[in-house]
Design an enzyme around this catalytic site. Structure first.
Site, mmCIF file in Angstrom:
data_model
loop_
_atom_site.group_PDB
_atom_site.id
_atom_site.type_symbol
_atom_site.label_atom_id
_atom_site.label_comp_id
_atom_site.label_asym_id
_atom_site.label_seq_id
_atom_site.Cartn_x
_atom_site.Cartn_y
_atom_site.Cartn_z
ATOM 1 N N ARG A 40 64.611 37.861 53.192
ATOM 2 C CA ARG A 40 64.940 36.570 53.810
ATOM 3 C C ARG A 40 66.128 36.671 54.750
ATOM 4 O O ARG A 40 66.187 35.960 55.755
ATOM 5 C CB ARG A 40 65.225 35.526 52.734
ATOM 6 C CG ARG A 40 63.952 35.111 52.043
ATOM 7 C CD ARG A 40 64.186 33.958 51.128
ATOM 8 N NE ARG A 40 62.917 33.504 50.595
ATOM 9 C CZ ARG A 40 62.800 32.772 49.501
ATOM 10 N NH1 ARG A 40 63.870 32.401 48.836
ATOM 11 N NH2 ARG A 40 61.623 32.393 49.089
ATOM 12 N N LYS A 200 46.682 27.188 39.638
ATOM 13 C CA LYS A 200 46.131 25.840 39.438
ATOM 14 C C LYS A 200 45.316 25.366 40.627
ATOM 15 O O LYS A 200 45.797 25.394 41.759
ATOM 16 C CB LYS A 200 47.289 24.851 39.245
ATOM 17 C CG LYS A 200 48.015 24.992 37.935
ATOM 18 C CD LYS A 200 49.266 24.165 37.989
ATOM 19 C CE LYS A 200 49.381 23.253 36.793
ATOM 20 N NZ LYS A 200 50.509 22.325 36.942
ATOM 21 N N GLY A 353 54.667 32.436 47.372
ATOM 22 C CA GLY A 353 55.692 33.280 46.766
ATOM 23 C C GLY A 353 55.117 34.399 45.911
ATOM 24 O O GLY A 353 55.549 35.552 45.995
ATOM 25 N N GLY A 376 56.195 26.781 49.361
ATOM 26 C CA GLY A 376 55.876 25.351 49.330
ATOM 27 C C GLY A 376 55.741 24.767 50.733
ATOM 28 O O GLY A 376 54.841 23.975 51.007
HETATM 29 P P1 ADP Z 1 51.432 31.636 45.191
HETATM 30 O O1 ADP Z 1 52.859 31.570 44.690
HETATM 31 O O2 ADP Z 1 51.161 32.890 45.968
HETATM 32 O O3 ADP Z 1 51.043 30.378 45.925
HETATM 33 P P2 ADP Z 1 50.378 30.662 42.711
HETATM 34 O O4 ADP Z 1 51.752 30.201 42.324
HETATM 35 O O5 ADP Z 1 49.379 29.638 43.033
HETATM 36 O O6 ADP Z 1 50.469 31.721 43.907
HETATM 37 O O7 ADP Z 1 49.742 31.513 41.498
HETATM 38 C C1 ADP Z 1 50.332 32.683 41.016
HETATM 39 C C2 ADP Z 1 50.144 32.842 39.547
HETATM 40 O O8 ADP Z 1 48.794 32.679 39.156
HETATM 41 C C3 ADP Z 1 50.539 34.234 39.086
HETATM 42 O O9 ADP Z 1 51.694 34.135 38.289
HETATM 43 C C4 ADP Z 1 49.340 34.740 38.297
HETATM 44 O O10 ADP Z 1 49.681 35.390 37.094
HETATM 45 C C5 ADP Z 1 48.583 33.453 38.000
HETATM 46 N N1 ADP Z 1 47.151 33.719 37.786
HETATM 47 C C6 ADP Z 1 46.304 34.359 38.592
HETATM 48 N N2 ADP Z 1 45.092 34.457 38.035
HETATM 49 C C7 ADP Z 1 45.161 33.871 36.819
HETATM 50 C C8 ADP Z 1 44.225 33.668 35.763
HETATM 51 N N3 ADP Z 1 42.975 34.086 35.861
HETATM 52 N N4 ADP Z 1 44.659 33.015 34.657
HETATM 53 C C9 ADP Z 1 45.933 32.590 34.581
HETATM 54 N N5 ADP Z 1 46.864 32.746 35.548
HETATM 55 C C10 ADP Z 1 46.483 33.393 36.652
HETATM 56 MG MG MG Z 2 53.679 30.565 43.029
#
Ligand code: ADP
Ligand code: MG
Length: 396
Positions: A40, A200, A353, A376
């Site tokens: 960053r 989610k 992230g 975000g």
């Molecule tokens: P980003 O930060 O890139 O937007 P998210 O915060 O949406 O990504 O999701 C990341 C998290 O999702 C990770 O910590 C990962 O462990 C979790 N994850 C991925 N696949 C699964 C799964 N099948 N079941 C539970 N958690 C999961």
């Molecule tokens: Mg995340």
């Protein structure tokens, strides 16, 4: 293109001016308070160099961690200032306050240095966007620059409040983020393939809705895909799901059909007998998830299928890991898809992230065309929503 278009540091004369720059130096520190990852800080260097080269005096400001409106010794900016100084090869003076007479005095006494203010979130006025704190920050400078894309979805004193008192423009990182991510929703080279994973589905419905307007294919994985699979009437065992989101998911599927966007779901999974790093695991078809097991990664057949789609893409956007990549038994899907994206001839853009952390874990960060610094904020922008800190900047 931003609507309305906003001014950048290239549109104004900064020579001889004191410029207050909001940067995102919210970096991870280790237990000895050394900066563990300077990405960053490096991200802000083009703006800092531009301003120094154009004869401006610089005052930088950022938040660091979550001090909740009070001084937390372990969250002082000193180690960040040291790191910046070594990257910049220019003197950096880190102050112990953000506003007030001692800050003004220090700025006057150090004309040959870049000034870094203390952690903004030591002051309750920052997050509360108080006029008094905003005005005190503005009093330090002639011009305000926002280069902190990662906090642009928040209306704080240093991102929005201060713009009421100074000519306000964006820095080069902010400009690059807005152009690159914003460009995805405008005129991406086709086929445009979006890869969505993560935890989610409720976090992703907003971007799904946006991409259904413009993408050719949406590939899904991670925890979010189980609500889609459930919506198809399949059993998902103990996999993560958000039952209350099924109507929204069904709407998205309906919209996809209308818009001729292909939404792909995994055909196999790595399932585990419990949510644990050392759980027993095996590969099963999507239709055959045992009732007391849970899907923690996409399977090898899914990887093959997804990679062949990615190989034909001209633009790829990826957000959200394909599995629990933090645990080695469930990291293969994410790593394979990341490798496939890295090899693709397409323009490759990554946001989020955890997606960024996964890329780094696999050493693939430099293989992407663009990795957003704002989780975000990137998602908000891709949902087609306005970013308050960008809205607050001067129009061209
Ligand atoms: P980003 O930060 O890139 O937007 P998210 O915060 O949406 O990504 O999701 C990341 C998290 O999702 C990770 O910590 C990962 O462990 C979790 N994850 C991925 N696949 C699964 C799964 N099948 N079941 C539970 N958690 C999961
Ligand atoms: Mg995340």
């Amino acid at each position: 293109m931003l609507n309305p278009p906003k001014k950048t540091i290239r549109d104004i004369d900064v020579s001889g001016k004191t410029v207050l720059v909001r940067v995102d130096f919210n970096v991870p520190l280790d237990i000895d308070r050394n900066v563990v990852d300077d990405t960053r800080i490096r991200g802000a260097l083009p703006t800092i160099h531009y301003l120094l080269d154009h004869n401006a005096r610089l005052i930088l400001m950022s938040h660091l961690g979550r001090p909740k409106g009070q001084v937390v010794e372990s969250l002082r900016m000193v180690p960040v200032g040291r790191c910046l100084e070594s990257l910049l090869d220019y003197p950096v003076v880190t102050l112990k306050e953000c506003v007030g007479p001692r800050v003004k005095e220090a700025i006057e006494k150090n004309p040959g240095a870049v000034i870094l203010l203390e952690n903004l979130r030591f002051y309750p006025g920052e997050k509360e966007n108080l006029a008094d704190f905003s005005r005190q920050l503005a009093e330090l400078a002639d011009i305000y620059v926002n280069d902190a894309f990662g906090t642009s979805h928040r209306a704080h004193a240093s991102t929005v409040g201060v713009t009421a008192y100074l000519p306000s423009v964006m820095g080069l990182l902010m400009e690059k983020e807005l152009e690159t991510l914003g460009g995805l929703l405008e005129d991406p080279a086709r086929p445009f393939v979006v890869v969505l994973g993560g935890n989610k589905v409720s976090d992703k419905l907003g971007v799904i809705d946006s991409f259904l307007e413009i993408a050719d294919t949406i590939i899904t994985g991670g925890g979010m895909c189980f609500t889609l699979i459930k919506n198809m009437g399949l059993e998902i065992g103990n996999s993560v799901t958000e039952e209350d989101q099924i109507p929204q998911v069904a709407n998205a599927v309906k919209k996809a059909r209308k818009k001729s966007v292909r939404i792909m779901v995994p055909s196999d999974f790595v399932v585990a007998d419990r949510f644990d790093k050392n759980a027993n695991f095996k590969v099963v078809a999507a239709e055959a998830i045992p009732s007391d097991w849970m899907g923690l990664d996409i399977g090898p057949a899914t990887v093959d299928k997804y990679c062949s789609v990615l190989n034909g893409a001209k633009t790829i956007f990826w957000n959200g890991p394909m599995g629990v990549f933090e645990w080695p038994s469930f990291a293969n899907g994410t790593e394979s898809i990341a490798e496939c994206i890295a090899r693709a001839v397409a323009t490759t853009i990554v946001g989020g992230g955890d997606s960024d952390a996964a890329l780094r874990q696999f050493g693939l960060e430099d293989k992407m065309d663009f990795v957003s610094t704002g989780g975000g904020a990137a998602m908000r922008l891709l949902e087609g929503k306005k970013l308050p800190a960008v809205e607050a900047l001067a129009d061209i």
